[in-house]
Write an enzyme that holds these catalytic residues in place. Sequence first.
Site, short mmCIF file in Angstrom:
data_model
loop_
_atom_site.label_atom_id
_atom_site.label_comp_id
_atom_site.label_asym_id
_atom_site.label_seq_id
_atom_site.Cartn_x
_atom_site.Cartn_y
_atom_site.Cartn_z
N ARG A 166 -6.09 -18.26 0.81
CA ARG A 166 -6.05 -19.55 1.52
C ARG A 166 -7.48 -20.05 1.79
O ARG A 166 -7.77 -21.23 1.70
CB ARG A 166 -5.24 -19.41 2.81
CG ARG A 166 -3.78 -19.07 2.51
CD ARG A 166 -2.95 -19.06 3.75
NE ARG A 166 -2.91 -20.38 4.33
CZ ARG A 166 -2.70 -20.61 5.64
NH1 ARG A 166 -2.52 -19.61 6.45
NH2 ARG A 166 -2.66 -21.84 6.08
N GLN A 188 -2.98 -27.17 15.19
CA GLN A 188 -2.39 -25.86 14.89
C GLN A 188 -2.92 -25.38 13.53
O GLN A 188 -2.66 -24.26 13.13
CB GLN A 188 -0.87 -25.98 14.80
CG GLN A 188 -0.22 -26.39 16.10
CD GLN A 188 1.24 -26.77 15.86
OE1 GLN A 188 2.12 -25.94 15.93
NE2 GLN A 188 1.48 -28.03 15.58
N HIS A 224 -4.62 -22.20 16.88
CA HIS A 224 -4.16 -21.05 16.10
C HIS A 224 -5.29 -20.38 15.32
O HIS A 224 -5.03 -19.64 14.37
CB HIS A 224 -3.04 -21.48 15.14
CG HIS A 224 -1.74 -21.78 15.84
ND1 HIS A 224 -0.70 -22.44 15.25
CD2 HIS A 224 -1.32 -21.49 17.11
CE1 HIS A 224 0.30 -22.57 16.12
NE2 HIS A 224 -0.05 -22.01 17.25
N THR A 275 3.93 -32.08 12.49
CA THR A 275 4.33 -30.73 12.92
C THR A 275 5.83 -30.70 13.15
O THR A 275 6.41 -31.66 13.68
CB THR A 275 3.54 -30.25 14.17
OG1 THR A 275 4.05 -28.99 14.58
CG2 THR A 275 3.58 -31.23 15.32
N SER A 276 6.45 -29.59 12.74
CA SER A 276 7.91 -29.52 12.78
C SER A 276 8.45 -29.32 14.19
O SER A 276 9.65 -29.48 14.42
CB SER A 276 8.39 -28.37 11.88
OG SER A 276 7.75 -27.17 12.25
#
Length: 240
Positions: free
Chosen positions: A62, A96, A114, A182-183
Amino acid sequence: MNINFSPKHIVILTGAGISAESGIKTFRDANGLWEEHDIMDVASPQGFQRDPKLVHRFYNLRRQQLLSDEVHPNQAHIALAELEEKFQGKITIVTQNVDNLHESAGSKNILHMHGELLKMKCIDTGKSLSNKRDITIDSPCPCCLKKGNLRPDIVWFGEYPMHMDQITKELEECDLFVSIGTSGVVYPAAMFVEIAKSFNTFCVEINMEETQVSDNFDMHIQGPATETVTNFVQLLIDKE
Ligand code: OAD
């Protein structure tokens, strides 16, 4: 789309959806990262203890992608940076995301709740250090010099998110809360809208689709972040 007041302090929560059009996979959309990996294998202290090689590989890939020529901030990141520059009041981005695309776009006031892909942490001292390279179980820690003592500076499941005191204070003080991409399933970020609402703050959700927390917002703007965020930022700038 309109808001009938001129905000003075805006808190903007961002999630993986704002970076999706920069080529970074979200977590829970079709083909997202959590479809390809078991969360607890790559995003928990227990997973790291079980198989540190796998965890390092996941974050190394990543980080490599983030640092590659393929990934750039998109119009949504750029619009938020322009807003911070032109807005007379205070803007805080609470993200996040562990990428650095808000910084690359020019935003300054960012809280990474995060953690960050471009940081690593000494397991013994907890010291956070900048890092652009791959980490392996043989990498010596620049802090304590021990091998195998480095981990990504990422908040894993079961760990406490960063900057929570500052974030809570900002949520209590702001007069506009905007949640982008964002979910709304991961806590505590998922309850930020409830905190803001309890202080009568106007809350706006910007997302590709309805989420399970959409009903908690005063306004829901639907569509890709590059379009919707740009339009919403223009509306705020026009109010200045
Ligand atoms: P998710 O993958 O859960 O949700 C991404 C959201 O972005 C979804 O609601 C999509 O509909 C929306 N979306 C996708 N593409 C979009 C676009 N182009 N424009 C606007 N919206 C778009 O990601 P997060 O909510 O960020 O935590 O996930 C929260 C946390 O869960 C992450 O920080 C990560 C993960 O586990 C850790 O790793 C600690």
